[in-house]
Write a protein that holds these residues in place. Structure first.
Motif, short mmCIF file in Angstrom:
data_model
loop_
_atom_site.label_atom_id
_atom_site.label_comp_id
_atom_site.label_asym_id
_atom_site.label_seq_id
_atom_site.Cartn_x
_atom_site.Cartn_y
_atom_site.Cartn_z
N LEU A 13 43.51 45.01 46.56
CA LEU A 13 42.94 44.45 47.87
C LEU A 13 42.68 45.61 48.96
O LEU A 13 41.71 45.86 49.72
N PHE A 14 43.88 46.41 48.93
CA PHE A 14 43.77 47.43 49.99
C PHE A 14 43.75 48.68 49.70
O PHE A 14 43.00 49.54 50.10
N LEU A 42 31.95 26.27 48.92
CA LEU A 42 32.61 27.46 47.89
C LEU A 42 31.65 28.50 47.77
O LEU A 42 30.64 28.28 47.23
N LEU A 43 32.18 29.65 47.99
CA LEU A 43 31.22 30.93 47.80
C LEU A 43 31.75 31.92 46.76
O LEU A 43 32.93 32.16 46.74
N HIS A 44 30.94 32.43 45.84
CA HIS A 44 31.25 33.35 44.89
C HIS A 44 31.76 34.63 45.46
O HIS A 44 30.80 35.21 46.47
N GLY A 45 32.67 35.49 45.42
CA GLY A 45 33.21 36.71 45.79
C GLY A 45 34.16 37.18 44.88
O GLY A 45 34.78 36.57 43.95
N SER A 46 34.10 38.51 44.90
CA SER A 46 34.84 39.25 43.47
C SER A 46 36.12 39.75 44.19
O SER A 46 37.04 40.18 43.20
N ASP A 47 36.13 40.28 45.31
CA ASP A 47 37.25 41.26 45.79
C ASP A 47 37.15 42.31 45.23
O ASP A 47 38.43 43.05 44.89
N TYR A 48 36.22 42.96 44.81
CA TYR A 48 35.86 44.43 44.06
C TYR A 48 36.59 45.33 44.74
O TYR A 48 36.63 45.38 45.97
N PRO A 49 37.47 46.29 44.27
CA PRO A 49 37.71 46.54 42.75
C PRO A 49 38.70 45.90 42.15
O PRO A 49 39.08 46.21 41.00
N LEU A 50 39.30 44.59 42.60
CA LEU A 50 40.45 43.84 42.04
C LEU A 50 39.91 43.53 40.72
O LEU A 50 41.23 43.54 39.87
N PRO A 51 39.01 43.23 40.39
CA PRO A 51 38.75 42.61 38.84
C PRO A 51 38.97 43.70 38.07
O PRO A 51 39.01 43.36 36.78
#
Length: 413
Positions: A16-17, A336-345
């Motif tokens: 995340l960071f 509810l909304l799609h989000g990936s938190d890229y680049p965490l995946p």
């Protein structure tokens, strides 16, 4: 020696960071819409999975609402990274950086981390059908009570102008999300500039940035947000990735009632799915799962003024009941909304597919194609995982992936 569990937590935190230091190898081949790289099609079982994924989705409505834009400033972007990430006497911080560099497929000797990160993200995005877009986060400094930046508490910084610039270079793929600490003396002027510049949302991480959502001084800022209908994407629940000011109490989901009462539109990042928070509604507050407080808010009648993003909700460090609840509460799905938190995946240990199978959230037959997908495109992997996740027949509705209408109305561009 760090144990396995601690390593996983550090890796997830990195995602995340220290994504800010992440970047991609500029030599990575471009990806073509719908299949894989231009040089090799997907294996049949992976293509079959992708066909299922897109069967009832409209890609023009798919905006990934949680995408990190990060860098080191080596291109003149103005991005900064806390020095501890490169200091051997802060081994956990260095480990975070190492994990995310690997997750984002960045060469340690990349000529420019800033440019390589964007090149990687653009290449991955081109594997999606035309119309899909990613909302790129700026991230403001942590500030003191007078609104002055506190570098020691700022894990990373991504200026608004840089996020706007990157989005403008590929508007067919990117939109941008501003980040403005509301205690800054010029906060309202910055907000007006962000609105004029086409920002589609605002990003806050209260525990890291030291923002108390209940502070009366925020009311003029809330009034302007409400007037513009600009959504605020606010992290709630435990924060392991961006320690910053270390004010975990400010990540309590119940604190979002303050801006909600002023008419502000809120998106609770990750649906507050990690950690505990004080149940402030009790005469004698005690710690309860933060997700239970998010669920309470969702049932309070705020309507589409309150939403939650689904980034990392199926991550291994979340309790399986989080996924089960989100899948079965189809009355929540329009919010509810799609989000990936890229680049965490891109961190394989963050989402252990066999663990999801054992929890009843994933069919064993989907593990192999998902693994193959993740190895080549973590953004497609994240989308496909949410599309095939299920609990006792319940799946995420197509409305979860039709996120565009929640944000395009706020854009001036």
């Amino acid at each position: 020696m760090l144990n396995r569990r601690h390593l996983l937590c550090c890796g997830a935190a990195a995602g995340l960071f220290t994504a800010l230091t992440a970047s991609a190898s500029p030599s990575l081949s471009a990806l073509s819409p719908g299949r894989a790289t231009r040089h090799a099609p997907w294996p049949p079982e992976v293509q079959a999975l992708l066909d299922r994924c897109w069967a009832d989705l409209d890609a023009t409505q798919l905006w990934d609402v949680h995408t990190h834009l990060l860098g080191t400033g080596d291109s003149g972007s103005g991005c900064t990274v806390n020095a501890t990430l490169d200091q051997w006497w802060h081994p956990v911080e260095m480990l975070r950086k190492r994990f995310i560099l690997k997750a984002a497929h960045v060469a340690p000797d990349a000529p420019s981390v800033d440019l390589a990160y964007v090149a990687r993200l653009r290449a991955l995005a081109e594997a999606f059908p035309t119309g899909a877009r990613w909302m790129l986060f700026a991230f403001d400094h942590a500030c003191d009570a007078q609104g002055q930046p506190v570098p020691a508490h700022t894990t990373f910084h991504v200026p608004d102008r840089y996020a706007a610039h990157v989005a403008a270079q590929a508007p067919q793929r990117f939109a941008w999300v501003a980040s403005i600490h509301p205690h800054r003396p010029d906060a309202l002027a910055r907000l007006d500039a962000a609105l004029a510049g086409g920002a589609v949302a605002l990003k806050w991480l209260p525990s890291s940035m030291a923002i108390d959502l209940r502070d009366p001084r925020l009311r003029p800022f809330y009034a302007r947000l409400a007037e513009a209908r600009l959504p605020v994407i606010v992290h709630c629940g435990e924060e392991r990735a961006v320690p910053g000011a270390r004010r975990e109490d400010l990540g309590n989901p119940l604190l979002v009632r303050a801006p909600l009462e002023q008419g502000v539109r809120l998106v609770v990042a990750h649906c507050a799915s990690l950690g505990t928070a004080l149940d402030l509604d009790r005469p004698r507050p005690r710690h309860v799962p933060a997700f239970s407080l998010f669920a309470r808010l969702m049932d309070e009648g705020w309507g589409d003024q309150l939403m939650g993003d689904l980034s990392v909700v199926l991550q291994t460090n979340r309790h399986p009941d989080v996924g089960r609840t989100l899948l079965t509460r189809d009355d929540w799905h329009p919010r509810l909304l799609h989000g990936s938190d890229y680049p965490l995946p891109g961190i394989a240990a963050a989402v252990r597919l066999p663990t999801l199978v054992r929890a009843g959230l994933l069919d064993a037959a989907d593990v192999a194609p998902l693994d193959a997908l993740r190895a080549r495109n973590p953004l497609l992997f994240d989308l496909a995982l949410k599309r095939v996740a299920r609990w006792r027949g319940a799946t995420f509705s197509p409305t979860v992936f039709a996120t565009r209408p929640h944000f395009e109305r706020a854009s001036v561009a």
